[in-house]
Design a protein around this motif. Structure first.
Motif, short mmCIF file in Angstrom:
data_model
loop_
_atom_site.label_atom_id
_atom_site.label_comp_id
_atom_site.label_asym_id
_atom_site.label_seq_id
_atom_site.Cartn_x
_atom_site.Cartn_y
_atom_site.Cartn_z
N GLN A 190 16.23 63.64 65.94
CA GLN A 190 15.95 65.05 65.71
C GLN A 190 15.13 65.57 66.88
OE1 GLN A 190 16.40 66.14 62.13
NE2 GLN A 190 16.57 68.11 63.14
N THR A 191 15.59 66.65 67.49
CA THR A 191 14.85 67.18 68.65
C THR A 191 13.99 68.36 68.23
OG1 THR A 191 17.00 68.11 69.19
CG2 THR A 191 16.22 66.30 70.55
N SER A 221 19.35 61.68 74.87
CA SER A 221 20.27 62.37 73.97
C SER A 221 19.56 62.94 72.76
CB SER A 221 21.39 61.42 73.54
OG SER A 221 20.86 60.23 73.01
N PRO A 222 20.13 63.99 72.19
CA PRO A 222 19.61 64.58 70.96
C PRO A 222 20.34 63.92 69.80
CG PRO A 222 21.32 65.97 71.85
CD PRO A 222 21.29 64.73 72.69
N CYS A 232 23.32 68.61 67.92
CA CYS A 232 23.35 69.30 69.21
C CYS A 232 24.69 69.10 69.90
CB CYS A 232 22.19 68.84 70.08
SG CYS A 232 20.61 69.29 69.37
N SER A 233 25.74 69.00 69.12
CA SER A 233 27.08 68.98 69.69
C SER A 233 27.96 69.80 68.77
CB SER A 233 27.61 67.55 69.77
OG SER A 233 27.90 67.07 68.47
N ALA A 286 26.51 73.96 67.71
CA ALA A 286 25.28 73.46 68.34
C ALA A 286 24.48 74.63 68.88
CB ALA A 286 25.62 72.50 69.46
N SER A 306 21.01 75.33 71.03
CA SER A 306 19.99 74.59 71.76
C SER A 306 18.60 75.09 71.42
CB SER A 306 20.26 74.61 73.25
OG SER A 306 20.46 75.93 73.65
N CYS A 353 17.26 71.83 70.34
CA CYS A 353 17.78 70.63 71.03
C CYS A 353 16.89 70.21 72.19
CB CYS A 353 19.20 70.87 71.48
SG CYS A 353 20.32 71.06 70.07
N VAL A 402 21.35 68.33 75.03
CA VAL A 402 19.92 67.99 75.13
C VAL A 402 19.24 68.89 76.17
CG1 VAL A 402 20.23 66.09 76.79
CG2 VAL A 402 18.28 66.08 75.24
N SER A 403 18.06 69.38 75.82
CA SER A 403 17.42 70.43 76.62
C SER A 403 15.98 70.07 76.97
CB SER A 403 17.44 71.73 75.82
OG SER A 403 18.76 72.09 75.51
N GLY A 408 23.16 72.04 77.46
CA GLY A 408 21.73 72.17 77.23
C GLY A 408 21.08 73.26 78.06
#
Ligand SMILES: *[C@@H]1O[C@H](CO)[C@@H](O)[C@H](O)[C@H]1NC(C)=O
Ligand SMILES: *[C@@H]1O[C@H](CO)[C@@H](O)[C@H](O)[C@H]1NC(C)=O
Ligand SMILES: *[C@@H]1O[C@H](CO)[C@@H](O)[C@H](O)[C@H]1NC(C)=O
Length: 722
Positions: free
Chosen positions: A469-470, A507-508, A512-513, A517, A519, A522, A552-553, A575
């Protein structure tokens, strides 16, 4: 004076102080004086497997006058609980040299607060093992090459001859057994046909890279080439088939071999056929008695309790065999202040069907606070070596070595806070389990620091960050991060076995895909700086340097040396707020230098992306390389690319006419996107190409446009503990 006082207290140690230690020992033994001084005020206890007795009080290091050290580790823990003066004062259990076989997990809980387990200074480092040992002398000749011994416990997928990992009798054989081999290493057999072919998914592999809609029945087996699987095998169901996909390889248990079909007892996670070229349709047969035909192989007969091996000649005269059986040696839970210092851990076992699960681990920390693992040596591990979970906090893992690890050496779960992984050496991870293995996999939520480690020899990533989890963009303050990944040396990863990874792979989670998704949540907040990442190799594609997967950001990738890679230097698949700044790149691969967003992350839909690629030096030595490749896209936001130095080192000048994104020439790229207006194409003058020294010479044009020279020679040569 001080030293003398100490010697009075612990007379015996002073005799040992002179004893010489092997120079090759890694990690080196810590300074003995330091250890004793540090433990001066502690409650001290001793355990000695050879001379101890669990009925003694454990207060002296050698037997005398009817007292002496404890004998077993669990006996020592019990004894200390009874006789320690207080759990608020630190107690140290000195472990004398010897082999401590741990047959079930030792749980350290609140009663063991502030307990240190320390290898006794001056002795050989004690071994804590989860194995059943069979003396080499117990083996008898079975035929010319094969030796056999009976076993007490169960078979294992992790059996060692001395320090060397034996290989389950396989087909095709390894070219040469070293004892450090990856189970995913070739040569390979090739699948002949799929059980279920359709227009969209067939053995021809329409599309090559990936085909969708493979029938689920292709999870259950396949058709092999005549002769590859032998009908005369007496017990094919003892065997596994190791099947390769793109970024994983997994094992199917053989249920039956009928005609040219091999069927599995339970389905694979992914169907055969999804990734034609990246899988290469490869497979390996493991653990069949009739394939026991070369040095280094074993077959373990669970029913008859017999272990058959082919050792190098004479090896059994001086080596023992270790069958890993205990999954977890220690569980540290709901407690504070536990330390493991200067111990050697080996031979933990895994569990069937663990797949991505990091458990079991040799050392587990469940809700532990303030713990440290220092100067320990981990090797010949079945699955994970160290796993922290349930919000473990304030843990330090420093100065350890990790060799020949079945899956991941250090793994942490997403509640982890304040973790330091520093100056460890890793060599050989993902030796057995290939569900996206790596040496380090950190998940966490606050201040996760991974620095000055040396990582090498994995079939996939060097280290993984995230897959969790981001966070939101404002989760940390500007300039702060959750993950600090700095000054690590990551080398020789991929090994031509799996695909689609990075030396540092971020990776998230899957949220996040896909087309939905967003961001906004993310953000991983990672800084990846001053690392040297080099010498990677994929089976078919994607042994990248630093790889941000999916959307992913908030990644900042700066001042790294990225060279001799079999993939892109940096990939931000999609991202936001991703930066690559002031990196030194020496690009030798035919593929792209920079990976950007693609419809893969959005599962058919292109996500919004913003990325900044500035002040990087891109020295390209491969005439087929391009900045970008057609799958990479952007339609909303053009990346910010500027202040870079590009250079093409070969005579053929055609590259410069279509090197830039979307096959643009230098001028087209600049005029159509207003990118790279302050960049130049010129030789950046790396200090010494042959010596792989990517500092910039004083006269370098890169310095003139504001790029800083980065000196990472020490990161490369001095990282790790060995
Ligand atoms: C093997 O699997 C295939 C495809 O699922 C099936 O058609 C066949 O009957 C199975 N064979 C055996 C012996 O179980
Ligand atoms: C985390 O702790 C809870 C109890 O607090 C336990 O039920 C759970 O199994 C633990 N998680 C793991 C991964 O063991
Ligand atoms: C120059 O390189 C390109 C690839 O960028 C290649 O297609 C071409 O054949 C090369 N030309 C010569 C003269 O080698």
């Amino acid at each position: 004076m001080w030293k003398n006082a100490l010697c009075l207290l612990v007379t015996f140690i002073c005799f040992l102080r002179g004893s010489t230690l092997s120079q090759k020992l890694c990690p080196p033994r810590p300074d003995e004086d330091l250890i004793f001084r540090a433990t001066f005020a502690h409650d001290r206890f001793y355990v000695d497997v050879e001379h101890g007795n669990d009925n003694w009080n454990g207060r002296i290091s050698f037997p005398a006058d009817g007292e002496g050290p404890f004998k077993t580790l669990s006996g020592a823990i019990d004894g200390i609980r009874k006789s320690r003066t207080s759990v608020r004062k630190r107690a140290t259990l000195f472990v004398r040299s010897g082999n401590y076989f741990v047959s079930k997990p030792i749980v350290l809980d609140a009663r063991d607060k502030y307990l240190s387990l320390v290898g006794y200074p001056g002795d050989e480092r004690p071994l804590l093992s989860g194995a059943h040992k069979i003396s080499g002398k117990n083996f008898e000749p079975f035929n010319q090459n094969v030796f056999v011994a009976s076993i007490n416990g169960k078979c294992s997928n992790h059996i060692f001859l001395g320090r060397k990992r034996l290989v389950r009798a396989r087909k095709p054989n390894l070219r040469r057994w070293t004892g450090q081999d990856m189970t995913g290493q070739g040569p390979y057999l090739k699948i002949k046909h799929m059980f279920h072919n359709s227009f969209g998914c067939n053995r021809k592999g329409s599309g090559g890279f990936r085909q969708e809609e493979c029938h689920w029945g292709n999870k259950n087996g396949f058709e092999f080439k005549k002769g590859d699987i032998d009908h005369k095998w007496s017990n094919p169901e003892t065997g596994n088939i190791l099947v390769f996909h793109a970024w994983t390889a997994e094992r199917g248990n053989i249920k039956s071999v009928v005609g040219n079909h091999v069927n599995f007892t339970s389905s694979l996670r992914s169907p055969i056929g999804n990734h034609p070229k990246p899988s290469g349709w490869r497979y390996i047969i493991e653990h069949i008695f009739e394939e026991l035909d070369t040095t280094g192989e074993y077959f373990c007969d669970e029913k008859r309790k017999l272990l058959f091996i082919i050792p190098p000649s004479e090896a059994l005269k001086h080596e023992d065999v270790f069958i890993s059986s205990t999954r977890t040696l220690f569980i540290v839970q709901n407690t504070k202040g536990i330390e493991f210092v200067d111990l050697e851990f080996r031979h933990s076992n895994d569990r069937a069907k663990v797949k991505y699960n990091p458990r079991p681990a040799l050392l587990e920390f469940n809700k532990a606070d303030v713990a440290s693992i220092y100067h320990c040596a981990f090797s010949n591990v079945g699955h994970t070596a160290i796993f922290l979970y349930n919000s473990s906090t304030n843990v330090k893992i420093a100065g350890n070595s990790f060799y020949n690890i079945g899956y991941i050496a250090i793994s942490t779960s997403s509640g982890t806070r304040n973790l330091l992984i520093r100056r460890n050496t890793f060599e050989g991870c993902g030796v057995w389990n290939m569900f996206q293995p790596s040496c380090i996999h950190v998940r966490g939520m606050k201040k996760i620091i991974v620095k000055e480690n040396r990582i090498s020899y994995t079939p996939y990533a060097g280290m993984r960050i995230g897959s969790q989890q981001t966070f939101k963009q404002d989760y940390v303050r500007e300039g702060e991060y959750v993950f600090y990944i700095e000054k690590n040396d990551v080398r020789n990863y991929g090994l031509g076995i799996l695909n689609d990874f990075g030396g540092i792979y971020l990776s998230p989670n899957v949220a996040c895909s896909g087309p939905e998704a967003t961001s906004t949540f993310c953000h991983l907040h990672a800084r990846v700086a001053f690392n040297t990442i080099h010498h990677s190799s994929a089976y078919y594609y994607g042994a990248h340097g630093i790889y941000g997967d999916l959307a992913v950001s908030s990644l900042t990738v700066e001042k790294n040396w990225l060279y001799n890679l079999d993939g892109a230097a940096v990939v931000f698949l999609c991202g936001k707020r991703n930066f690559a700044l002031n990196n030194m790149i020496y690009h030798i691969d035919k593929s792209r230098v920079l990976g950007t967003c693609s419809v893969i992350a959005g599962r058919g839909v292109l996500l919004k992306q913003d990325l900044t690629f500035k002040k990087n030096v891109i020295f390209v030595s491969n005439v087929y390389a391009r900045m970008w490749r057609p799958l990479d896209e952007w339609i909303y936001d053009v990346p910010q690319v500027d202040g870079n130095v590009y250079y093409f080192s070969h005579e053929n000048s055609s590259q410069v006419f279509d090197f830039f994104p979307k096959y643009k020439s230098w001028n087209e790229w600049k005029s159509s996107t207003f990118n790279d207006l302050r960049s130049v194409i010129d030789n950046p003058q790396y200090w010494n190409l042959a010596g792989k020294d990517y500092r910039l010479k004083r006269t370098s044009v890169a310095r003139q446009i504001g790029i800083q020279s980065v000196d990472l020679r020490k990161v490369r040569s001095r990282s790790g503990i060995c």
